[in-house]
Design a protein around this motif. Structure first.
Motif, short mmCIF file in Angstrom:
data_model
loop_
_atom_site.label_atom_id
_atom_site.label_comp_id
_atom_site.label_asym_id
_atom_site.label_seq_id
_atom_site.Cartn_x
_atom_site.Cartn_y
_atom_site.Cartn_z
N GLY A 19 -21.52 -2.48 2.38
CA GLY A 19 -20.99 -3.27 1.29
C GLY A 19 -19.89 -2.59 0.48
N ILE A 20 -19.56 -1.33 0.80
CA ILE A 20 -18.50 -0.61 0.10
C ILE A 20 -17.19 -0.85 0.83
CG2 ILE A 20 -17.65 1.65 -0.63
CD1 ILE A 20 -20.15 0.85 -2.11
N ARG A 21 -16.19 -1.33 0.13
CA ARG A 21 -14.86 -1.57 0.73
C ARG A 21 -14.11 -0.23 0.74
NH1 ARG A 21 -12.44 -5.96 2.31
NH2 ARG A 21 -10.20 -6.10 2.28
N THR A 22 -13.76 0.24 1.93
CA THR A 22 -13.20 1.57 2.12
C THR A 22 -11.88 1.50 2.89
OG1 THR A 22 -15.44 2.48 2.22
CG2 THR A 22 -13.68 3.87 3.06
N LEU A 23 -10.92 2.31 2.47
CA LEU A 23 -9.66 2.47 3.19
C LEU A 23 -9.73 3.79 3.94
CD1 LEU A 23 -6.80 1.01 3.32
CD2 LEU A 23 -6.04 2.86 1.84
N GLY A 24 -9.61 3.73 5.25
CA GLY A 24 -9.60 4.93 6.08
C GLY A 24 -8.17 5.28 6.44
N VAL A 25 -7.80 6.54 6.24
CA VAL A 25 -6.45 7.00 6.52
C VAL A 25 -6.53 8.09 7.58
CG1 VAL A 25 -4.35 7.99 5.53
CG2 VAL A 25 -5.79 6.50 4.13
N ASP A 26 -5.92 7.83 8.73
CA ASP A 26 -5.87 8.80 9.83
C ASP A 26 -4.49 9.43 9.83
OD1 ASP A 26 -6.36 10.28 12.10
OD2 ASP A 26 -6.13 8.58 13.48
N TYR A 27 -4.37 10.54 9.10
CA TYR A 27 -3.07 11.18 8.89
C TYR A 27 -2.55 11.84 10.17
CZ TYR A 27 0.46 14.42 7.22
OH TYR A 27 1.62 15.11 7.05
N GLY A 28 -1.26 11.64 10.43
CA GLY A 28 -0.60 12.28 11.55
C GLY A 28 0.79 12.72 11.14
N LEU A 29 1.36 13.68 11.86
CA LEU A 29 2.68 14.19 11.51
C LEU A 29 3.78 13.16 11.72
CD1 LEU A 29 2.42 17.82 12.94
CD2 LEU A 29 2.23 17.06 10.56
N ALA A 30 3.63 12.29 12.72
CA ALA A 30 4.64 11.27 12.99
C ALA A 30 4.20 9.88 12.51
CB ALA A 30 4.95 11.21 14.48
N ARG A 31 2.92 9.58 12.65
CA ARG A 31 2.37 8.27 12.28
C ARG A 31 1.05 8.46 11.56
NH1 ARG A 31 3.16 8.25 17.24
NH2 ARG A 31 5.05 7.41 18.07
N THR A 32 0.76 7.53 10.67
CA THR A 32 -0.52 7.54 9.96
C THR A 32 -1.14 6.16 10.09
OG1 THR A 32 0.23 9.22 8.39
CG2 THR A 32 -1.60 7.84 7.70
N GLN A 62 -0.41 1.88 -2.42
CA GLN A 62 -0.12 0.44 -2.43
C GLN A 62 -1.14 -0.33 -1.60
OE1 GLN A 62 3.90 0.39 -0.90
NE2 GLN A 62 4.73 -0.17 -2.92
N LEU A 63 -1.46 0.19 -0.42
CA LEU A 63 -2.44 -0.47 0.44
C LEU A 63 -3.82 -0.46 -0.20
CD1 LEU A 63 -1.31 0.84 3.94
CD2 LEU A 63 -1.27 -1.54 3.14
N ALA A 64 -4.20 0.65 -0.81
CA ALA A 64 -5.50 0.75 -1.46
C ALA A 64 -5.62 -0.29 -2.59
CB ALA A 64 -5.73 2.16 -2.01
N LEU A 65 -4.56 -0.44 -3.35
CA LEU A 65 -4.57 -1.42 -4.44
C LEU A 65 -4.60 -2.84 -3.91
CD1 LEU A 65 -2.03 0.25 -6.88
CD2 LEU A 65 -4.52 0.09 -7.16
N SER A 66 -3.77 -3.13 -2.91
CA SER A 66 -3.70 -4.49 -2.39
C SER A 66 -4.99 -4.90 -1.67
CB SER A 66 -2.50 -4.66 -1.46
OG SER A 66 -2.70 -3.97 -0.25
N GLN A 67 -5.68 -3.94 -1.07
CA GLN A 67 -6.93 -4.23 -0.36
C GLN A 67 -8.15 -4.15 -1.28
OE1 GLN A 67 -7.35 -5.23 2.86
NE2 GLN A 67 -5.12 -5.37 2.95
N GLN A 68 -7.94 -3.74 -2.53
CA GLN A 68 -9.00 -3.64 -3.54
C GLN A 68 -10.19 -2.81 -3.04
OE1 GLN A 68 -9.74 -7.78 -4.46
NE2 GLN A 68 -8.06 -7.82 -5.93
N VAL A 69 -9.86 -1.61 -2.53
CA VAL A 69 -10.91 -0.74 -1.99
C VAL A 69 -11.60 0.04 -3.10
CG1 VAL A 69 -9.77 -0.56 0.25
CG2 VAL A 69 -9.33 1.16 -1.49
N GLN A 70 -12.80 0.49 -2.79
CA GLN A 70 -13.58 1.30 -3.72
C GLN A 70 -13.49 2.78 -3.38
OE1 GLN A 70 -16.83 -1.39 -2.74
NE2 GLN A 70 -17.30 -1.46 -4.93
N ARG A 71 -13.13 3.08 -2.14
CA ARG A 71 -13.02 4.47 -1.68
C ARG A 71 -11.87 4.60 -0.71
NH1 ARG A 71 -19.23 5.94 -0.13
NH2 ARG A 71 -19.96 5.92 -2.27
N VAL A 72 -11.30 5.81 -0.68
CA VAL A 72 -10.30 6.16 0.33
C VAL A 72 -10.83 7.39 1.05
CG1 VAL A 72 -7.93 6.90 0.75
CG2 VAL A 72 -8.41 5.24 -1.05
N ILE A 73 -10.85 7.33 2.37
CA ILE A 73 -11.30 8.45 3.19
C ILE A 73 -10.12 8.92 4.02
CG2 ILE A 73 -12.84 9.19 5.03
CD1 ILE A 73 -14.85 7.15 4.01
N LEU A 74 -9.81 10.19 3.91
CA LEU A 74 -8.69 10.79 4.65
C LEU A 74 -9.26 11.63 5.78
CD1 LEU A 74 -5.67 11.45 4.93
CD2 LEU A 74 -6.02 13.27 3.29
N GLY A 75 -8.74 11.39 6.98
CA GLY A 75 -9.26 12.14 8.13
C GLY A 75 -8.16 12.59 9.02
#
Length: 75
Positions: A19-32, A62-75
């Motif tokens: 039930g937690i709305r989460t934004l997952g970010v898969d960081y990369g040097l060329a693409r994320t 911007q994406l976190a705000l527009s998606q109204q997430v409660q958490r951001v996870i960076l991996g």
């Protein structure tokens, strides 16, 4: 406490992200890659092709705000 309430409490205790709305970010040097999930079902929403860290961070916010997430996870 009814059995339904007890079962709901056990589920909530064992599955903290349910039930937690989460934004997952898969960081990369060329693409994320960016995905949003509610619980355990991620859905890809964007691939950001940006190497400037400041611009990339702004886009993620911007994406976190527009998606109204409660958490951001960076991996």
């Amino acid at each position: 406490m009814t059995i339904i309430n007890a079962a709901a409490q056990v589920t909530q205790d064992q599955f903290k992200l349910l039930g937690i709305r989460t934004l997952g970010v898969d960081y990369g040097l060329a693409r994320t890659g960016v995905a949003v999930s509610v619980g355990y079902n991620p859905e890809p929403i964007d691939i950001i092709e940006e190497t400037n860290a400041t611009v990339l961070a702004h886009r993620v916010v911007q994406l976190a705000l527009s998606q109204q997430v409660q958490r951001v996870i960076l991996g």
